[in-house]
Scaffold this motif. Sequence first.
Motif, PDB file in Angstrom:
ATOM      1  N   TYR A 183       6.841  -1.451   7.302  1.00 55.83           N
ATOM      2  CA  TYR A 183       5.943  -0.318   7.478  1.00 55.83           C
ATOM      3  C   TYR A 183       6.712   1.000   7.481  1.00 55.83           C
ATOM      4  CZ  TYR A 183       2.499  -3.732   9.094  1.00 55.83           C
ATOM      5  OH  TYR A 183       1.635  -4.787   9.185  1.00 55.83           O
ATOM      6  N   ALA A 184       6.045   2.037   7.019  1.00 56.12           N
ATOM      7  CA  ALA A 184       6.570   3.377   7.210  1.00 56.12           C
ATOM      8  C   ALA A 184       6.546   3.693   8.698  1.00 56.12           C
ATOM      9  CB  ALA A 184       5.721   4.387   6.450  1.00 56.12           C
ATOM     10  N   ASP A 185       7.537   4.458   9.153  1.00 53.79           N
ATOM     11  CA  ASP A 185       7.607   4.787  10.571  1.00 53.79           C
ATOM     12  C   ASP A 185       6.333   5.482  11.054  1.00 53.79           C
ATOM     13  OD1 ASP A 185      11.177   5.601  10.615  1.00 53.79           O
ATOM     14  OD2 ASP A 185      10.120   3.693  10.792  1.00 53.79           O
ATOM     15  N   SER A 186       5.718   6.258  10.188  1.00 46.98           N
ATOM     16  CA  SER A 186       4.558   7.055  10.579  1.00 46.98           C
ATOM     17  C   SER A 186       3.327   6.208  10.878  1.00 46.98           C
ATOM     18  CB  SER A 186       4.233   8.072   9.484  1.00 46.98           C
ATOM     19  OG  SER A 186       3.958   7.421   8.263  1.00 46.98           O
ATOM     20  N   PHE A 197      -1.158   0.649  11.865  1.00 48.35           N
ATOM     21  CA  PHE A 197      -1.637  -0.022  10.659  1.00 48.35           C
ATOM     22  C   PHE A 197      -1.105  -1.450  10.620  1.00 48.35           C
ATOM     23  CE2 PHE A 197      -2.134   3.932   7.678  1.00 48.35           C
ATOM     24  CZ  PHE A 197      -2.875   4.564   8.665  1.00 48.35           C
ATOM     25  N   ALA A 198      -1.869  -2.327   9.988  1.00 47.04           N
ATOM     26  CA  ALA A 198      -1.436  -3.706   9.812  1.00 47.04           C
ATOM     27  C   ALA A 198      -1.810  -4.181   8.412  1.00 47.04           C
ATOM     28  CB  ALA A 198      -2.061  -4.612  10.862  1.00 47.04           C
ATOM     29  N   ILE A 199      -0.815  -4.675   7.694  1.00 48.09           N
ATOM     30  CA  ILE A 199      -1.043  -5.208   6.363  1.00 48.09           C
ATOM     31  C   ILE A 199      -1.128  -6.733   6.443  1.00 48.09           C
ATOM     32  CG2 ILE A 199       1.427  -5.341   5.803  1.00 48.09           C
ATOM     33  CD1 ILE A 199       0.696  -4.548   2.914  1.00 48.09           C
ATOM     34  N   SER A 200      -2.006  -7.307   5.648  1.00 47.57           N
ATOM     35  CA  SER A 200      -2.135  -8.755   5.601  1.00 47.57           C
ATOM     36  C   SER A 200      -2.506  -9.165   4.180  1.00 47.57           C
ATOM     37  CB  SER A 200      -3.197  -9.238   6.595  1.00 47.57           C
ATOM     38  OG  SER A 200      -4.459  -8.674   6.289  1.00 47.57           O
ATOM     39  N   ARG A 201      -2.395 -10.465   3.913  1.00 42.92           N
ATOM     40  CA  ARG A 201      -2.746 -10.935   2.587  1.00 42.92           C
ATOM     41  C   ARG A 201      -3.389 -12.308   2.660  1.00 42.92           C
ATOM     42  NH1 ARG A 201       2.413 -10.872  -1.035  1.00 42.92           N
ATOM     43  NH2 ARG A 201       1.047 -11.809  -2.600  1.00 42.92           N
ATOM     44  N   ASP A 202      -4.215 -12.573   1.675  1.00 49.26           N
ATOM     45  CA  ASP A 202      -4.855 -13.880   1.515  1.00 49.26           C
ATOM     46  C   ASP A 202      -4.483 -14.363   0.121  1.00 49.26           C
ATOM     47  OD1 ASP A 202      -6.546 -16.028   1.054  1.00 49.26           O
ATOM     48  OD2 ASP A 202      -8.205 -15.140   2.160  1.00 49.26           O
ATOM     49  N   ASN A 203      -3.472 -15.217   0.051  1.00 48.34           N
ATOM     50  CA  ASN A 203      -2.983 -15.660  -1.254  1.00 48.34           C
ATOM     51  C   ASN A 203      -4.032 -16.462  -2.025  1.00 48.34           C
ATOM     52  OD1 ASN A 203      -0.497 -14.419  -0.969  1.00 48.34           O
ATOM     53  ND2 ASN A 203       0.452 -16.214  -0.040  1.00 48.34           N
ATOM     54  N   ALA A 204      -4.895 -17.143  -1.315  1.00 52.29           N
ATOM     55  CA  ALA A 204      -5.936 -17.927  -1.987  1.00 52.29           C
ATOM     56  C   ALA A 204      -6.912 -17.017  -2.724  1.00 52.29           C
ATOM     57  CB  ALA A 204      -6.682 -18.788  -0.981  1.00 52.29           C
ATOM     58  N   LYS A 205      -7.082 -15.807  -2.220  1.00 50.84           N
ATOM     59  CA  LYS A 205      -8.007 -14.856  -2.832  1.00 50.84           C
ATOM     60  C   LYS A 205      -7.279 -13.798  -3.660  1.00 50.84           C
ATOM     61  CE  LYS A 205     -11.563 -15.248   0.741  1.00 50.84           C
ATOM     62  NZ  LYS A 205     -12.377 -14.521   1.738  1.00 50.84           N
ATOM     63  N   TRP A 222       0.849  -1.189   0.000  1.00 43.69           N
ATOM     64  CA  TRP A 222       0.000   0.000   0.000  1.00 43.69           C
ATOM     65  C   TRP A 222       0.882   1.235   0.000  1.00 43.69           C
ATOM     66  CZ3 TRP A 222      -5.156  -0.249  -0.626  1.00 43.69           C
ATOM     67  CH2 TRP A 222      -5.781  -1.474  -0.364  1.00 43.69           C
ATOM     68  N   TYR A 223       0.528   2.184  -0.837  1.00 42.50           N
ATOM     69  CA  TYR A 223       1.156   3.492  -0.878  1.00 42.50           C
ATOM     70  C   TYR A 223       0.051   4.536  -0.711  1.00 42.50           C
ATOM     71  CZ  TYR A 223       5.420   1.350  -2.715  1.00 42.50           C
ATOM     72  OH  TYR A 223       6.562   0.597  -2.860  1.00 42.50           O
ATOM     73  N   ARG A 224       0.440   5.759  -0.428  1.00 40.61           N
ATOM     74  CA  ARG A 224      -0.550   6.823  -0.331  1.00 40.61           C
ATOM     75  C   ARG A 224       0.035   8.115  -0.877  1.00 40.61           C
ATOM     76  NH1 ARG A 224      -0.819   7.534   6.277  1.00 40.61           N
ATOM     77  NH2 ARG A 224       1.214   8.561   6.561  1.00 40.61           N
ATOM     78  N   ARG A 267       3.895  10.433  -3.727  1.00 42.11           N
ATOM     79  CA  ARG A 267       3.401   9.137  -3.264  1.00 42.11           C
ATOM     80  C   ARG A 267       4.446   8.531  -2.335  1.00 42.11           C
ATOM     81  NH1 ARG A 267       0.714   5.163  -7.614  1.00 42.11           N
ATOM     82  NH2 ARG A 267      -0.295   7.166  -8.009  1.00 42.11           N
ATOM     83  N   GLU A 268       3.978   7.965  -1.221  1.00 36.76           N
ATOM     84  CA  GLU A 268       4.890   7.384  -0.244  1.00 36.76           C
ATOM     85  C   GLU A 268       4.455   5.988   0.149  1.00 36.76           C
ATOM     86  OE1 GLU A 268       4.890   9.723   3.327  1.00 36.76           O
ATOM     87  OE2 GLU A 268       2.812   9.281   3.800  1.00 36.76           O
ATOM     88  N   LEU A 269       5.437   5.195   0.547  1.00 39.71           N
ATOM     89  CA  LEU A 269       5.165   3.845   1.004  1.00 39.71           C
ATOM     90  C   LEU A 269       4.438   3.872   2.344  1.00 39.71           C
ATOM     91  CD1 LEU A 269       5.667   0.725   0.967  1.00 39.71           C
ATOM     92  CD2 LEU A 269       7.766   1.219   2.237  1.00 39.71           C
ATOM     93  N   VAL A 270       3.422   3.019   2.453  1.00 39.87           N
ATOM     94  CA  VAL A 270       2.745   2.808   3.730  1.00 39.87           C
ATOM     95  C   VAL A 270       3.162   1.464   4.317  1.00 39.87           C
ATOM     96  CG1 VAL A 270       0.524   2.550   4.888  1.00 39.87           C
ATOM     97  CG2 VAL A 270       0.780   4.220   3.031  1.00 39.87           C
ATOM     98  N   ALA A 271       3.001   0.400   3.539  1.00 36.87           N
ATOM     99  CA  ALA A 271       3.328  -0.930   4.036  1.00 36.87           C
ATOM    100  C   ALA A 271       3.521  -1.881   2.860  1.00 36.87           C
ATOM    101  CB  ALA A 271       2.225  -1.455   4.956  1.00 36.87           C
ATOM    102  N   LEU A 272       4.412  -2.862   3.060  1.00 37.69           N
ATOM    103  CA  LEU A 272       4.657  -3.905   2.081  1.00 37.69           C
ATOM    104  C   LEU A 272       4.502  -5.259   2.746  1.00 37.69           C
ATOM    105  CD1 LEU A 272       7.902  -2.618   0.295  1.00 37.69           C
ATOM    106  CD2 LEU A 272       5.576  -2.591  -0.623  1.00 37.69           C
ATOM    107  N   ILE A 273       4.152  -6.270   1.940  1.00 37.91           N
ATOM    108  CA  ILE A 273       4.088  -7.628   2.442  1.00 37.91           C
ATOM    109  C   ILE A 273       4.576  -8.560   1.347  1.00 37.91           C
ATOM    110  CG2 ILE A 273       1.631  -7.884   1.812  1.00 37.91           C
ATOM    111  CD1 ILE A 273       1.395  -9.664   4.370  1.00 37.91           C
ATOM    112  N   THR A 274       5.498  -9.454   1.706  1.00 40.70           N
ATOM    113  CA  THR A 274       6.007 -10.417   0.738  1.00 40.70           C
ATOM    114  C   THR A 274       5.052 -11.598   0.620  1.00 40.70           C
ATOM    115  OG1 THR A 274       7.242 -11.738   2.343  1.00 40.70           O
ATOM    116  CG2 THR A 274       8.342  -9.787   1.433  1.00 40.70           C
TER     117      THR A 274
END
Length: 114
Positions: free
Chosen positions: A59-62, A67-75, A36-38, A45-52
């Motif tokens: 996460y960005a320090d700010s 904030f919490a990033i998550s992913r569902d690879n099945a979806k 996610w960027y914003r 535009r700045e980085l908010v969070a990444l997930i491998t």
Amino acid sequence: QVQLVESGGGLVQAGGSLRLSCAASGSIFSMNTMGWYRQAPGKQRELVALITGGGRTNYADSVKGRFAISRDNAKNAIYLQMNSLKPEDTAVYYCSYRGYRDYWGQGTQVTVAS
């Protein structure tokens, strides 16, 4: 080709929460990094969070601790849970997919009222 569609933005009072979703379709590999960027008005535009693909996050320090990033690879989806929102979090939030190039969604507006 990769298509990304964000949802979940809106208007919220300071201290409130929102959950953004991003649905990916097309030539998606579940092990690729997404994030996610914003971009706020008048700012870059700045980085908010990444997930491998393996679930490692960055996460960005700010936003750390809020904030919490998550992913569902099945979806083929990623999410951004945003808590304790601040007016300075107001921005258009973009989903990204890191393939042979970076792909972007159309963005979703998040507005935090003081």
